[in-house]
Design a protein around this motif. Structure first.
Motif, PDB file in Angstrom:
ATOM      1  N   THR A  32       1.002  20.181  16.668  1.00  0.00           N
ATOM      2  CA  THR A  32       0.391  19.117  15.754  1.00  0.00           C
ATOM      3  C   THR A  32       1.074  18.079  15.162  1.00  0.00           C
ATOM      4  O   THR A  32       0.439  17.048  14.701  1.00  0.00           O
ATOM      5  N   LEU A  33       2.232  18.204  15.416  1.00  0.00           N
ATOM      6  CA  LEU A  33       3.461  17.204  14.575  1.00  0.00           C
ATOM      7  C   LEU A  33       2.955  15.612  15.318  1.00  0.00           C
ATOM      8  O   LEU A  33       2.970  14.839  14.303  1.00  0.00           O
ATOM      9  N   PRO A  34       3.048  15.560  16.450  1.00  0.00           N
ATOM     10  CA  PRO A  34       2.628  14.225  16.910  1.00  0.00           C
ATOM     11  C   PRO A  34       0.937  13.784  16.212  1.00  0.00           C
ATOM     12  O   PRO A  34       1.322  12.523  15.857  1.00  0.00           O
ATOM     13  N   VAL A  35       0.421  14.683  16.346  1.00  0.00           N
ATOM     14  CA  VAL A  35      -1.206  14.157  15.765  1.00  0.00           C
ATOM     15  C   VAL A  35      -0.909  13.689  14.300  1.00  0.00           C
ATOM     16  O   VAL A  35      -1.432  12.709  13.910  1.00  0.00           O
ATOM     17  N   LYS A  36      -0.367  14.674  13.557  1.00  0.00           N
ATOM     18  CA  LYS A  36       0.047  14.380  12.123  1.00  0.00           C
ATOM     19  C   LYS A  36       0.768  12.996  11.903  1.00  0.00           C
ATOM     20  O   LYS A  36       0.491  12.064  11.013  1.00  0.00           O
ATOM     21  N   ALA A  37       1.665  12.726  12.800  1.00  0.00           N
ATOM     22  CA  ALA A  37       2.571  11.676  12.622  1.00  0.00           C
ATOM     23  C   ALA A  37       1.716  10.249  12.882  1.00  0.00           C
ATOM     24  O   ALA A  37       1.727   9.443  12.187  1.00  0.00           O
ATOM     25  N   VAL A  38       0.927  10.329  13.859  1.00  0.00           N
ATOM     26  CA  VAL A  38      -0.014   9.299  14.233  1.00  0.00           C
ATOM     27  C   VAL A  38      -0.946   9.097  13.236  1.00  0.00           C
ATOM     28  O   VAL A  38      -1.216   8.080  12.759  1.00  0.00           O
ATOM     29  N   SER A  39      -1.593  10.189  12.522  1.00  0.00           N
ATOM     30  CA  SER A  39      -2.680   9.976  11.401  1.00  0.00           C
ATOM     31  C   SER A  39      -1.842   9.515  10.505  1.00  0.00           C
ATOM     32  O   SER A  39      -2.595   8.547   9.661  1.00  0.00           O
ATOM     33  N   LYS A  40      -0.805   9.748  10.010  1.00  0.00           N
ATOM     34  CA  LYS A  40      -0.081   9.255   8.860  1.00  0.00           C
ATOM     35  C   LYS A  40       0.188   7.713   8.969  1.00  0.00           C
ATOM     36  O   LYS A  40      -0.015   6.869   8.114  1.00  0.00           O
ATOM     37  N   THR A  41       0.748   7.388  10.395  1.00  0.00           N
ATOM     38  CA  THR A  41       0.957   6.074  10.460  1.00  0.00           C
ATOM     39  C   THR A  41      -0.303   5.105  10.482  1.00  0.00           C
ATOM     40  O   THR A  41      -0.368   4.012   9.846  1.00  0.00           O
ATOM     41  N   VAL A  42      -1.247   5.721  10.958  1.00  0.00           N
ATOM     42  CA  VAL A  42      -2.623   4.831  10.833  1.00  0.00           C
ATOM     43  C   VAL A  42      -3.140   4.594   9.478  1.00  0.00           C
ATOM     44  O   VAL A  42      -3.755   3.723   9.144  1.00  0.00           O
ATOM     45  N   ASP A  43      -2.961   5.701   8.755  1.00  0.00           N
ATOM     46  CA  ASP A  43      -3.488   5.775   7.402  1.00  0.00           C
ATOM     47  C   ASP A  43      -2.487   4.803   6.598  1.00  0.00           C
ATOM     48  O   ASP A  43      -3.062   3.902   5.835  1.00  0.00           O
ATOM     49  N   VAL A  44      -0.954   4.616   6.946  1.00  0.00           N
ATOM     50  CA  VAL A  44      -0.429   3.711   6.317  1.00  0.00           C
ATOM     51  C   VAL A  44      -0.747   2.246   6.729  1.00  0.00           C
ATOM     52  O   VAL A  44      -0.853   1.083   5.701  1.00  0.00           O
ATOM     53  N   LEU A  45      -1.021   2.001   7.980  1.00  0.00           N
ATOM     54  CA  LEU A  45      -1.368   0.719   8.572  1.00  0.00           C
ATOM     55  C   LEU A  45      -2.498   0.219   8.141  1.00  0.00           C
ATOM     56  O   LEU A  45      -2.960  -0.914   8.106  1.00  0.00           O
ATOM     57  N   THR A  46      -3.522   1.171   7.812  1.00  0.00           N
ATOM     58  CA  THR A  46      -5.080   0.584   7.776  1.00  0.00           C
ATOM     59  C   THR A  46      -5.187   0.727   6.150  1.00  0.00           C
ATOM     60  O   THR A  46      -4.644   1.176   5.303  1.00  0.00           O
ATOM     61  N   THR A  47      -6.241  -0.183   5.612  1.00  0.00           N
ATOM     62  CA  THR A  47      -6.863  -0.302   4.334  1.00  0.00           C
ATOM     63  C   THR A  47      -8.208   0.353   4.298  1.00  0.00           C
ATOM     64  O   THR A  47      -8.785  -0.064   4.817  1.00  0.00           O
ATOM     65  N   SER A  48      -8.088   1.175   3.251  1.00  0.00           N
ATOM     66  CA  SER A  48      -9.481   1.775   3.108  1.00  0.00           C
ATOM     67  C   SER A  48     -10.469   0.564   2.375  1.00  0.00           C
ATOM     68  O   SER A  48      -9.877  -0.353   2.021  1.00  0.00           O
ATOM     69  N   GLN A  49     -11.752   0.828   2.350  1.00  0.00           N
ATOM     70  CA  GLN A  49     -12.802  -0.040   1.757  1.00  0.00           C
ATOM     71  C   GLN A  49     -12.385  -0.132   0.376  1.00  0.00           C
ATOM     72  O   GLN A  49     -12.417  -1.358  -0.270  1.00  0.00           O
ATOM     73  N   ASP A  50     -11.900   1.190  -0.388  1.00  0.00           N
ATOM     74  CA  ASP A  50     -11.677   0.736  -1.671  1.00  0.00           C
ATOM     75  C   ASP A  50     -10.426   0.295  -1.982  1.00  0.00           C
ATOM     76  O   ASP A  50     -10.314  -0.652  -2.920  1.00  0.00           O
ATOM     77  N   GLU A  51      -9.398   0.428  -1.157  1.00  0.00           N
ATOM     78  CA  GLU A  51      -8.174  -0.439  -1.476  1.00  0.00           C
ATOM     79  C   GLU A  51      -8.518  -1.977  -1.275  1.00  0.00           C
ATOM     80  O   GLU A  51      -8.055  -2.805  -2.082  1.00  0.00           O
ATOM     81  N   ALA A  52      -9.316  -2.242  -0.093  1.00  0.00           N
ATOM     82  CA  ALA A  52      -9.630  -3.665   0.034  1.00  0.00           C
ATOM     83  C   ALA A  52     -10.374  -4.425  -1.060  1.00  0.00           C
ATOM     84  O   ALA A  52     -10.095  -5.191  -1.638  1.00  0.00           O
ATOM     85  N   ASP A  53     -11.201  -3.610  -1.562  1.00  0.00           N
ATOM     86  CA  ASP A  53     -12.036  -4.135  -2.805  1.00  0.00           C
ATOM     87  C   ASP A  53     -11.183  -4.303  -4.027  1.00  0.00           C
ATOM     88  O   ASP A  53     -11.356  -5.397  -4.713  1.00  0.00           O
ATOM     89  N   ARG A  54     -10.315  -3.283  -4.127  1.00  0.00           N
ATOM     90  CA  ARG A  54      -9.226  -3.517  -5.208  1.00  0.00           C
ATOM     91  C   ARG A  54      -8.288  -4.651  -5.101  1.00  0.00           C
ATOM     92  O   ARG A  54      -8.181  -5.426  -6.038  1.00  0.00           O
ATOM     93  N   ASN A  55      -7.932  -4.732  -3.769  1.00  0.00           N
ATOM     94  CA  ASN A  55      -6.989  -5.973  -3.750  1.00  0.00           C
ATOM     95  C   ASN A  55      -7.650  -7.300  -3.714  1.00  0.00           C
ATOM     96  O   ASN A  55      -7.123  -8.196  -4.226  1.00  0.00           O
ATOM     97  N   ARG A  56      -8.933  -7.409  -3.094  1.00  0.00           N
ATOM     98  CA  ARG A  56      -9.687  -8.486  -3.328  1.00  0.00           C
ATOM     99  C   ARG A  56     -10.019  -8.663  -4.874  1.00  0.00           C
ATOM    100  O   ARG A  56     -10.110 -10.068  -5.209  1.00  0.00           O
ATOM    101  N   GLY A  57     -10.377  -7.956  -5.460  1.00  0.00           N
ATOM    102  CA  GLY A  57     -10.486  -8.024  -7.152  1.00  0.00           C
ATOM    103  C   GLY A  57      -9.279  -8.535  -7.715  1.00  0.00           C
ATOM    104  O   GLY A  57      -9.493  -9.384  -8.535  1.00  0.00           O
TER     105      GLY A  57
END
Length: 98
Positions: A32-57
């Motif tokens: 599961t380590l590679p899956v967790k690593a990819v998941s963490k990388t995707v999470d770091v590289l993508t922005t959630s809608q909440d983060e996008a709204d906060r950044n836009r504000g």
């Protein structure tokens, strides 16, 4: 057999069962380590809608602050120019005879 030898044999016989869980857990973690690593990388590289709204504000507030700052500067400049014009007119005006 002595008691120590029996205990040693018992531990040796139980060792595969005890280590089996550890080895299985290690195998699962390794799988599961590679899956967790990819998941963490995707999470770091993508922005959630909440983060996008906060950044836009935040960007909108910063822009509004900049506009207000420029407006205040322009008002001060306009007031200074009006004061200079009034002083110039006062110098040009003929003296009064009162």
């Amino acid at each position: 057999m002595r008691v120590h030898e029996r205990a040693r044999m018992l531990v040796i016989l139980m060792l595969p069962a005890m280590l089996g869980g550890c080895l299985a857990r290690a195998a699962i973690d390794a799988a599961t380590l590679p899956v967790k690593a990819v998941s963490k990388t995707v999470d770091v590289l993508t922005t959630s809608q909440d983060e996008a709204d906060r950044n836009r504000g935040r960007a909108i507030r910063k822009e509004e602050e900049q506009i207000a700052k420029e407006r205040r500067r322009a008002e001060r400049e306009r007031a200074r120019e009006e004061a200079e014009e009034a002083a110039e007119e006062a110098r040009r005006a003929p003296p009064r005879d009162d």
